[in-house]
Design a protein around this motif. Structure first.
Motif, PDB file in Angstrom:
ATOM      1  N   LEU A 170       0.830  -1.211   0.000  1.00 34.39           N
ATOM      2  CA  LEU A 170       0.000   0.000   0.000  1.00 34.39           C
ATOM      3  C   LEU A 170       0.858   1.252   0.000  1.00 34.39           C
ATOM      4  CD1 LEU A 170      -2.705  -1.117   2.573  1.00 34.39           C
ATOM      5  CD2 LEU A 170      -2.864  -1.102   0.073  1.00 34.39           C
ATOM      6  N   ALA A 171       0.474   2.193  -0.817  1.00 33.49           N
ATOM      7  CA  ALA A 171       1.117   3.508  -0.833  1.00 33.49           C
ATOM      8  C   ALA A 171       0.237   4.480  -0.052  1.00 33.49           C
ATOM      9  CB  ALA A 171       1.291   3.983  -2.266  1.00 33.49           C
ATOM     10  N   ASP A 172       0.840   5.585   0.315  1.00 34.02           N
ATOM     11  CA  ASP A 172       0.166   6.665   1.032  1.00 34.02           C
ATOM     12  C   ASP A 172      -1.265   6.892   0.532  1.00 34.02           C
ATOM     13  OD1 ASP A 172      -0.443   8.947   2.364  1.00 34.02           O
ATOM     14  OD2 ASP A 172       1.273  10.114   1.662  1.00 34.02           O
ATOM     15  N   GLU A 173      -1.388   7.111  -0.765  1.00 41.11           N
ATOM     16  CA  GLU A 173      -2.697   7.491  -1.311  1.00 41.11           C
ATOM     17  C   GLU A 173      -3.718   6.349  -1.226  1.00 41.11           C
ATOM     18  OE1 GLU A 173       0.236   7.670  -2.793  1.00 41.11           O
ATOM     19  OE2 GLU A 173       0.214   6.778  -4.815  1.00 41.11           O
ATOM     20  N   ASP A 174      -3.245   5.099  -1.141  1.00 40.39           N
ATOM     21  CA  ASP A 174      -4.190   3.980  -1.012  1.00 40.39           C
ATOM     22  C   ASP A 174      -4.997   4.073   0.278  1.00 40.39           C
ATOM     23  OD1 ASP A 174      -3.476   2.636  -3.398  1.00 40.39           O
ATOM     24  OD2 ASP A 174      -1.720   1.764  -2.402  1.00 40.39           O
ATOM     25  N   LEU A 175      -4.388   4.632   1.312  1.00 42.80           N
ATOM     26  CA  LEU A 175      -5.079   4.693   2.608  1.00 42.80           C
ATOM     27  C   LEU A 175      -6.286   5.624   2.563  1.00 42.80           C
ATOM     28  CD1 LEU A 175      -2.053   4.628   5.088  1.00 42.80           C
ATOM     29  CD2 LEU A 175      -3.410   2.719   4.214  1.00 42.80           C
ATOM     30  N   SER A 176      -6.352   6.466   1.574  1.00 39.38           N
ATOM     31  CA  SER A 176      -7.511   7.363   1.414  1.00 39.38           C
ATOM     32  C   SER A 176      -8.590   6.753   0.522  1.00 39.38           C
ATOM     33  CB  SER A 176      -7.065   8.696   0.811  1.00 39.38           C
ATOM     34  OG  SER A 176      -6.084   9.277   1.637  1.00 39.38           O
ATOM     35  N   ARG A 177      -8.354   5.576  -0.019  1.00 42.81           N
ATOM     36  CA  ARG A 177      -9.366   4.965  -0.899  1.00 42.81           C
ATOM     37  C   ARG A 177     -10.607   4.605  -0.080  1.00 42.81           C
ATOM     38  NH1 ARG A 177      -6.686   1.115  -5.380  1.00 42.81           N
ATOM     39  NH2 ARG A 177      -8.891   1.125  -5.987  1.00 42.81           N
ATOM     40  N   LYS A 178     -11.740   4.690  -0.731  1.00 38.46           N
ATOM     41  CA  LYS A 178     -13.005   4.614   0.005  1.00 38.46           C
ATOM     42  C   LYS A 178     -13.795   3.345  -0.267  1.00 38.46           C
ATOM     43  CE  LYS A 178     -13.707   9.536   0.635  1.00 38.46           C
ATOM     44  NZ  LYS A 178     -12.387  10.023   0.177  1.00 38.46           N
ATOM     45  N   GLY A 179     -14.523   2.935   0.763  1.00 40.48           N
ATOM     46  CA  GLY A 179     -15.467   1.837   0.641  1.00 40.48           C
ATOM     47  C   GLY A 179     -16.761   2.230   1.340  1.00 40.48           C
ATOM     48  N   LEU A 180     -17.773   1.373   1.187  1.00 37.40           N
ATOM     49  CA  LEU A 180     -19.075   1.679   1.765  1.00 37.40           C
ATOM     50  C   LEU A 180     -19.414   0.650   2.848  1.00 37.40           C
ATOM     51  CD1 LEU A 180     -21.340   3.766   1.401  1.00 37.40           C
ATOM     52  CD2 LEU A 180     -22.434   2.169  -0.214  1.00 37.40           C
ATOM     53  N   HIS A 181     -19.519   1.131   4.069  1.00 36.75           N
ATOM     54  CA  HIS A 181     -19.901   0.255   5.184  1.00 36.75           C
ATOM     55  C   HIS A 181     -21.430   0.160   5.203  1.00 36.75           C
ATOM     56  CE1 HIS A 181     -20.651  -1.048   9.309  1.00 36.75           C
ATOM     57  NE2 HIS A 181     -19.394  -1.457   9.348  1.00 36.75           N
ATOM     58  N   PRO A 182     -21.981  -1.054   5.445  1.00 41.54           N
ATOM     59  CA  PRO A 182     -23.440  -1.210   5.354  1.00 41.54           C
ATOM     60  C   PRO A 182     -24.211  -0.351   6.353  1.00 41.54           C
ATOM     61  CG  PRO A 182     -22.395  -3.214   6.234  1.00 41.54           C
ATOM     62  CD  PRO A 182     -21.297  -2.324   5.728  1.00 41.54           C
ATOM     63  N   GLU A 183     -23.595   0.038   7.451  1.00 42.50           N
ATOM     64  CA  GLU A 183     -24.294   0.884   8.428  1.00 42.50           C
ATOM     65  C   GLU A 183     -23.650   2.258   8.599  1.00 42.50           C
ATOM     66  OE1 GLU A 183     -24.095  -1.723  11.759  1.00 42.50           O
ATOM     67  OE2 GLU A 183     -25.889  -2.838  11.179  1.00 42.50           O
ATOM     68  N   LEU A 184     -22.332   2.324   8.479  1.00 41.09           N
ATOM     69  CA  LEU A 184     -21.620   3.573   8.794  1.00 41.09           C
ATOM     70  C   LEU A 184     -21.428   4.470   7.583  1.00 41.09           C
ATOM     71  CD1 LEU A 184     -18.885   1.994  11.097  1.00 41.09           C
ATOM     72  CD2 LEU A 184     -20.898   3.275  11.848  1.00 41.09           C
ATOM     73  N   GLY A 185     -21.700   3.949   6.390  1.00 39.43           N
ATOM     74  CA  GLY A 185     -21.507   4.767   5.187  1.00 39.43           C
ATOM     75  C   GLY A 185     -20.056   4.764   4.744  1.00 39.43           C
ATOM     76  N   GLU A 186     -19.621   5.892   4.191  1.00 40.98           N
ATOM     77  CA  GLU A 186     -18.306   5.960   3.570  1.00 40.98           C
ATOM     78  C   GLU A 186     -17.177   5.884   4.605  1.00 40.98           C
ATOM     79  OE1 GLU A 186     -17.769   8.442  -0.195  1.00 40.98           O
ATOM     80  OE2 GLU A 186     -16.606   9.551   1.295  1.00 40.98           O
ATOM     81  N   VAL A 187     -16.239   5.017   4.337  1.00 36.93           N
ATOM     82  CA  VAL A 187     -15.060   4.840   5.201  1.00 36.93           C
ATOM     83  C   VAL A 187     -13.841   4.698   4.288  1.00 36.93           C
ATOM     84  CG1 VAL A 187     -16.274   3.746   7.142  1.00 36.93           C
ATOM     85  CG2 VAL A 187     -15.464   2.338   5.226  1.00 36.93           C
ATOM     86  N   THR A 188     -12.652   4.912   4.863  1.00 33.62           N
ATOM     87  CA  THR A 188     -11.436   4.766   4.057  1.00 33.62           C
ATOM     88  C   THR A 188     -10.678   3.491   4.446  1.00 33.62           C
ATOM     89  OG1 THR A 188      -9.989   5.931   5.595  1.00 33.62           O
ATOM     90  CG2 THR A 188     -11.195   7.292   3.992  1.00 33.62           C
ATOM     91  N   LEU A 189      -9.765   3.110   3.578  1.00 39.47           N
ATOM     92  CA  LEU A 189      -8.908   1.959   3.879  1.00 39.47           C
ATOM     93  C   LEU A 189      -8.076   2.235   5.132  1.00 39.47           C
ATOM     94  CD1 LEU A 189      -7.725  -0.808   3.186  1.00 39.47           C
ATOM     95  CD2 LEU A 189      -6.174   0.336   1.571  1.00 39.47           C
ATOM     96  N   GLY A 190      -7.582   3.462   5.280  1.00 39.71           N
ATOM     97  CA  GLY A 190      -6.817   3.815   6.480  1.00 39.71           C
ATOM     98  C   GLY A 190      -7.653   3.631   7.746  1.00 39.71           C
ATOM     99  N   GLN A 191      -8.924   4.047   7.671  1.00 38.34           N
ATOM    100  CA  GLN A 191      -9.815   3.873   8.829  1.00 38.34           C
ATOM    101  C   GLN A 191     -10.065   2.395   9.115  1.00 38.34           C
ATOM    102  OE1 GLN A 191     -13.043   6.306   7.425  1.00 38.34           O
ATOM    103  NE2 GLN A 191     -12.198   8.183   8.325  1.00 38.34           N
ATOM    104  N   LEU A 192     -10.195   1.602   8.059  1.00 38.23           N
ATOM    105  CA  LEU A 192     -10.383   0.154   8.243  1.00 38.23           C
ATOM    106  C   LEU A 192      -9.188  -0.466   8.966  1.00 38.23           C
ATOM    107  CD1 LEU A 192     -11.981  -2.536   7.515  1.00 38.23           C
ATOM    108  CD2 LEU A 192     -10.478  -2.654   5.512  1.00 38.23           C
ATOM    109  N   LEU A 193      -7.984  -0.091   8.540  1.00 41.63           N
ATOM    110  CA  LEU A 193      -6.785  -0.690   9.143  1.00 41.63           C
ATOM    111  C   LEU A 193      -6.597  -0.205  10.581  1.00 41.63           C
ATOM    112  CD1 LEU A 193      -4.360  -0.528   6.074  1.00 41.63           C
ATOM    113  CD2 LEU A 193      -5.814  -2.434   6.808  1.00 41.63           C
TER     114      LEU A 193
END
Lengths: 181, 181
Positions: A118-141
């Motif tokens: 993972l590079a720096d910018e990958d940590l800002s990539r976004k996903g959709l949590h079924p209850e919390l909405g938009e989250v980032t890869l950095g937040q997941l880790l």
């Protein structure tokens, strides 16, 4: 792995904790008498045995699958996480078996995380949590790490409460006995 | 060691936890980046580094000395315990050195406890705490265990809070981030 995003997250700090949790839990729990392993905080709360099963289910279905989901650019939300899967999945397993399973899965998952390069910018990539909405890869880790620590704290608290009465007047100094009451 | 007193305390359950704490803390903390080792919960709260120093001071001045005090039938109160001794005693020591010191002292103290060959009735023997008044040897030993677990929980909580912001919306699910707020 030198990636650091805008939150000051550094992958090597994340991996440092993730890689240590299984050995720490094994050192704490393996071979402990049942009074500790099966203790709960009452009601529907979990024992240390239950918690290890829950951590296993997370290794199988949560962290790395969700990281891959984000990196694949999926627009649908993550699959929901089953918070009580361990009550069926752990059935018949000894605590020692569960600890060993957890350690093996965590080792594979830390290797999988490293292999993502993972590079720096990958940590800002976004996903959709079924209850919390938009989250980032950095937040997941970061959540993977804090989730480990939350359950280490839960195990310590649950074990401590097994001796809530036995400490007598010292209870006044042992604030863990009153957490989550 | 088969002693069990009226509280249902069993010395082997006590020793099982006491003997595991150093390895568990070493597995969790040794070699961790400073972001974890030096994190605090703000204000006068302690870092994991501070906590290990505090545990060392307890091994030197609290548990076994107080057990001996009770067994000697002393009528004067225990010496007071210095809750901040680690801020001078740990100075200049690396975390690895502190963990190793703690492990050595705990090993000696568990051996000293075993060598006391405590019987059931010994756990009801009484001592005088300088603030709490009358306490029993069984309560002292139970407190030793819960004190370990309280500080394991504190370390997990303190580390978790270092990532309180980094987890983003997942904060809602990570209740350890709100403990002791």
């Amino acid at each position: 792995m030198e990636a650091m995003n805008e939150n000051g997250l550094d992958l090597k700090d994340i991996v440092a904790v993730l890689a240590r949790t299984p050995a720490s839990l094994t050192a704490l729990l393996e071979g402990l008498p049942d009074v500790w392993v099966n203790a709960t905080e009452g009601g529907e709360t979990w024992s240390p045995y239950d918690v290890v099963g829950h951590l296993i289910h997370g290794e199988r279905t949560d962290w790395i699958p969700r990281a891959r989901h984000i990196l694949a650019g999926e627009s649908r939300p993550f699959d929901k996480f089953d918070r009580t899967a361990q009550f069926t999945e752990s059935r018949g397993e000894s605590l020692g078996e569960l600890l060993s399973t957890f350690a093996g899965l965590r080792r594979e998952n830390v290797a999988a995380l490293s292999a993502m390069n993972l590079a720096d910018e990958d940590l800002s990539r976004k996903g959709l949590h079924p209850e919390l909405g938009e989250v980032t890869l950095g937040q997941l880790l970061a959540t993977w790490v804090v989730h480990d620590l939350d359950h280490v704290g839960q195990i310590a608290r649950t074990m401590a409460k097994a001796y809530a009465g036995a400490v007598g007047p010292w209870s006044a100094y042992l604030s863990i006995l009153r957490d989550r009451e």
